[in-house]
Design a protein around this motif. Structure first.
Motif, PDB file in Angstrom:
ATOM      1  N   GLY A  77       0.803  -1.213   0.000  1.00 15.47           N
ATOM      2  CA  GLY A  77       0.000   0.000   0.000  1.00 15.47           C
ATOM      3  C   GLY A  77       0.838   1.266   0.000  1.00 15.47           C
ATOM      4  N   VAL A  78       1.897   1.283   0.803  1.00 17.86           N
ATOM      5  CA  VAL A  78       2.750   2.477   0.891  1.00 17.86           C
ATOM      6  C   VAL A  78       3.437   2.752  -0.443  1.00 17.86           C
ATOM      7  N   PHE A  79       4.072   1.737  -1.010  1.00 16.40           N
ATOM      8  CA  PHE A  79       4.802   1.955  -2.258  1.00 16.40           C
ATOM      9  C   PHE A  79       3.841   2.138  -3.438  1.00 16.40           C
ATOM     10  N   GLY A  80       2.672   1.513  -3.381  1.00 15.53           N
ATOM     11  CA  GLY A  80       1.682   1.747  -4.431  1.00 15.53           C
ATOM     12  C   GLY A  80       1.194   3.176  -4.422  1.00 15.53           C
ATOM     13  N   ALA A  81       0.947   3.725  -3.209  1.00 15.58           N
ATOM     14  CA  ALA A  81       0.497   5.121  -3.099  1.00 15.58           C
ATOM     15  C   ALA A  81       1.557   6.080  -3.622  1.00 15.58           C
ATOM     16  N   LEU A  82       2.795   5.853  -3.247  1.00 13.12           N
ATOM     17  CA  LEU A  82       3.880   6.730  -3.720  1.00 13.12           C
ATOM     18  C   LEU A  82       3.994   6.686  -5.244  1.00 13.12           C
ATOM     19  N   ALA A  83       3.889   5.486  -5.805  1.00 12.74           N
ATOM     20  CA  ALA A  83       4.011   5.352  -7.256  1.00 12.74           C
ATOM     21  C   ALA A  83       2.854   6.046  -7.968  1.00 12.74           C
TER      22      ALA A  83
END
Length: 318
Positions: A77-83
């Motif tokens: 979730g964290v890296f998906g949001a950043l991307a």
């Protein structure tokens, strides 16, 4: 008094004055404009293909990670949001602070995506790949049924034929039909399928509403919800990288391509292209895991691809 001056004749060997002036150039033929919407449709098809490629890696990433489910959801979730936020800012100019990002269509897409993708990961963990794959292949049928119930469009017969052919092709790939004893996994797969159908329909109906920033926020919120249940797996470097790539590829790329692509092509076309992730999944296992697909996977994948191509060719615009 008006003086009228007679035109003086040209001297011998001299070109008359009116012949010295260059004649005006003939106008260039006007260019015929391209048919309206053709470029948008082509780009939408390419974006949906990119979405299918990205989502086809879900099973691969799920198999590669050994972390507990809450840990996977937090990192993803964290890296998906950043991307998503990086892509939205660089390629669409959207800012998180824009009020348009939080209209009800954007928030609805964000909620549906979060529920759907979380359900998919859990379904793969507790259910069988066969059941999940076959149920998800019904997303074009669900889109067509929703359109009929809402009275917006009546899909043509060729759409139902190709949609049914897609389900048959996925069943052949998976080695059979639905099996019992997996009620929870099948329910989650159906929930995920309905959510994706809703995303496709809303994105097409409200194509002028920016939806990416709110989707990134929803990814982050899903990570926050799972964080209290996460363990020490967050600090295992190899698994951290795998889950980070999981989020960047399936959310940061897959979600962006799906939202933008669905707004540029008819909903039924988008739904048909979306199921191409099924025949693409064996390609990843072959390339990265050296797992040679069975003959039925090749035959079923060919059926799916053929049905999608026929559906796109004869799809009517909405």
């Amino acid at each position: 008094m008006v003086w009228i001056t007679a035109r003086q004749p040209a001297l011998p060997g001299q070109i008359p004055l009116d012949q010295r002036l260059p004649s005006p150039p003939s106008p260039a033929p006007a260019e015929q404009p391209a048919p309206a919407g053709r470029g948008e449709r082509a780009s939408g098809v390419l974006l949906m293909l990119g979405s299918a490629v990205a989502f086809s890696t879900v099973g691969l990433f799920t198999a590669l990670t050994s972390l507990p489910l809450p840990d996977v959801l937090v990192i993803r979730g964290v890296f998906g949001a950043l991307a998503i936020w990086v892509v939205a800012r660089l390629f669409t100019g959207q800012r998180l602070s824009d009020r348009a990002n939080f209209r009800w269509p954007a928030l609805s897409v964000a909620a549906l995506f979060t529920i759907g993708m979380t359900s998919l990961v859990i379904a793969y963990r507790i259910g069988t790949v066969v059941n999940v794959s076959i149920i998800y292949a019904t997303v074009p049928i669900i889109v067509g049924l929703i359109e009929m119930l809402l009275g917006r469009h009546r899909p043509p017969g060729i759409f139902w034929v190709t949609s049914g052919g897609v389900v048959v092709g996925v069943a052949v790939m998976s080695g059979g039909g639905l099996s019992g004893g997996d009620v929870a996994g099948m329910a989650l797969a159906l929930l995920m399928t309905v959510c994706v159908a809703g995303v496709i329909l809303i994105a097409r109906e409200h194509r002028e509403t920016p939806m990416l920033a709110a989707s990134g926020l929803a990814c982050l919120l899903s990570a926050v919800v799972a964080a209290p249940f996460a363990g020490s797996g967050l600090f295992r470097p190899t698994q951290l990288l795998i889950c980070a790539a999981f989020g960047i590829v399936t959310l940061g790329l897959g979600r962006v391509f799906l939202v933008i692509g669905s707004s540029r092509v008819p909903s039924r076309t988008a739904a048909l292209i979306d199921v191409l992730d099924a025949p693409l999944t064996p390609v990843w296992t072959l390339v990265l895991l050296d797992d040679v697909p069975a003959a039925r996977s090749v035959i079923g994948g060919a059926v799916v691809i053929a049905m999608v191509m026929v559906g796109i060719r004869f799809s009517d615009a909405d």
